[in-house]
Design an enzyme around this catalytic site. Structure first.
Site: not given
Length: 548
Positions: A40, A79, A100, A162, A290
């Site tokens: 990430d 993301t 997101n 998640d 990230d």
């Protein structure tokens, strides 16, 4: 640190007898295990900056098929959309994961913001306290296609977030697990297997111990100076010291990725992935880069230490797989890039760097438009921040909506920090982009993450070198999400034992990853169902995409 955690976890499963050496990529033999790793916020810039210093897993991957100019080609470089492209072969305009989160004013709850990986129909779910679900992903992942072709295939996803696990594993994964303060969790009602229970026990033991921090690698010494982002806050000199029990500090450190990789290695061994006639797949989402990038920026000691630890931890992970003699192929990429904090850029030859004007926040924009139109400001314009999708109140009459759109466009297009504003009608009329992703226009990038059902009435894009965070005194100091190359460009690295190394500097897309892997295992994927193309991984006249 990884060595200790990894060693402890792998005591859970006995070592098998070593298998024969893996077949080279050009042999025509499908690999028995696909390992898809997303790091990430691992931008192409970050990968290249530290490339001379790699000694572990990133060095190994740099000896495979290297595409240093990969693209998350869409404009919404966040993301969830980024992860949705990696194993589906499809851009966000097809996956439906435009951001997101997005606004759904028809949602039957007070909170109209929809998180990309929630089931908003569940009682009590909200965008901040949600019931996790894959329902918003509209296309199958590679693992789902593999299971449809051969039900014996195991499709596993493990991640720090998640949304990373869900978007890479898909709706029909055998196991999906992501990290929380309680350990690794899955969907409501999923029983915790003994392996996961043991992993979580070790996680809690690690969390209960303090971390004295990491030593500063030599390549990080020049970055060791403080940068003031607020009167009482500086970043740039951290070593990840952590008091006992602080999950937030564990998550924002290399410890997070170490734990995720240890869990993934234990799962591969305990489940015997890659040891049966069919090909299995495991997706691994490494989220620490990230979290660290947001908290400290991408150019201080914190990010430098993180990349060094990532390289080492990946090396230990691959070394463990090698001991089992597995025939595996790896792809490593990122969900998006990242941009360092403007205060450090200003010190390092970029005085034009700025933070976004608070007047561009949706609430402030609504007040300004209300003053021009004579309408009520509350709920007039909705959005998630000072860039991206903006939504007009759906209760407006057509005439009122036209007045609001005209006033909003006039305000935004006159603002010195705004690069472009596109209407929903403009985006809907734009054909889906094709050709080299590095040559796309802004509206083509925006079209690649446009969905007529979920996208806003307007799309606001800031100029380059404008950070869309107004106040860095609390929370994030740096971010991503722009249509500019700092956020779009990511490395794409393929490796399999015996393959001949090559580097292709021209632009490719992350949506090319899925058809490339599908070709290696002989899995047909109709071109009409995806946006990507197969990348030939064999240097020379042979073609791993032959007939695809």
């Amino acid at each position: 640190m990884l060595g200790k955690v990894l060693h402890t976890l792998l005591l859970l499963a006995p070592l098998p007898v070593l298998a024969q050496p893996a077949a080279p990529t050009g042999s025509g033999t499908p690999p028995r295990l696909i390992i898809a790793i997303s790091v990430d916020q691992f931008s192409a810039d970050l990968f290249s900056e530290y490339r001379p210093y790699y000694t572990g897993g990133l060095k190994r991957l740099s000896g495979g098929a290297v595409f240093p100019r990969g693209y998350q080609s869409h404009a919404a470089t966040e993301t969830c959309p980024g992860h949705s492209t990696i194993l589906t072969g499809s851009r966000p305009s097809r996956t439906g994961i435009i951001a997101n989160s997005w606004i759904d004013q028809k949602a039957g709850r007070a909170d109209k913001t929809i998180y990309c990986a929630e089931d908003e129909s569940q009682a009590g779910s909200s965008s901040s306290n949600y019931v996790a679900s894959p329902i918003h992903l509209r296309v199958p992942t590679l693992g789902e296609r593999m299971k449809a072709a051969n039900p014996a295939t195991r499709n596993i996803a493990i991640a720090g977030k998640d949304r990373a696990a869900i978007m890479m594993g898909g709706a029909k994964a055998d196991h999906i697990w992501w990290l929380s303060s309680k350990g690794y969790v899955s969907y409501p009602g999923i029983a915790t297997p003994p392996l996961v229970a043991r992993v979580n026990e070790i996680f809690q033991q690690r969390l209960a111990e303090p971390n004295a921090g990491f030593e500063l690698p030599a390549q990080c010494a020049a970055k060791d100076f403080p940068v003031r982002v607020a009167p009482d806050r500086t970043v740039g000199t951290g070593r990840f010291e952590r008091p006992a029990g602080r999950y937030d500090a564990f998550r924002a450190s290399p410890e997070q990725d170490a734990m995720t990789l240890a869990f993934a290695a234990a799962a591969i061994e305990a489940m015997g992935l890659g040891k049966q006639p069919q090909t299995d797949i495991i997706s691994i989402g490494l989220s620490a880069t990230d979290v660290i990038g947001h908290a400290y920026g991408t150019e201080g000691t914190e990010s430098c230490i993180q990349v060094d630890r990532l390289d080492r931890e990946l090396g230990a992970f691959f070394g463990r797989l090698d001991q089992q003699g597995l025939d595996y192929v790896v792809v490593l990429t990122a969900d998006h890039g990242g941009h360092d904090l403007p205060e450090r850029h200003q010190q390092n030859a970029m005085p034009m760097e700025q933070r976004v004007d608070a007047a561009l926040l949706p609430g402030a924009l609504a007040k300004a438009v209300a003053a021009r139109t004579g309408m009520e400001a509350k709920g007039l314009i909705l959005g998630d921040g000072p860039s991206g999708d903006l939504y007009f109140n759906r209760g407006l009459t057509p005439g009122q909506r036209a007045k609001v759109e005209a006033a909003t466009l006039a305000l935004l297009r006159a603002h010195p920090q705004v690069e472009a504003v596109f209407t929903k009608a403009q985006l809907a009329a734009t054909p889906s982009p094709s050709g080299p992703p590095e040559s796309w226009s802004l509206i083509q990038e925006a079209r690649a993450s446009f969905d007529p059902e979920r996208s806003g009435d307007l799309l606001l894009l800031l100029k380059p070198r404008i950070t869309p965070i107004t106040d860095p005194s609390h929370g994030s100091v740096a971010t991503h999400g722009s249509p500019w190359d700092t956020d779009r460009r990511v490395p794409i690295l393929f490796w399999r034992k015996g393959m001949r190394s090559f580097e292709q500097p021209l632009g490719v897309e992350t949506v090319d990853i899925m058809p490339t892997l599908a070709a290696l295992i002989g899995l047909p994927v109709p071109r009409s169902e995806i946006d990507g193309r197969c990348l030939d991984l064999i240097a020379g006249p042979e073609d791993s995409c032959a007939g695809r």
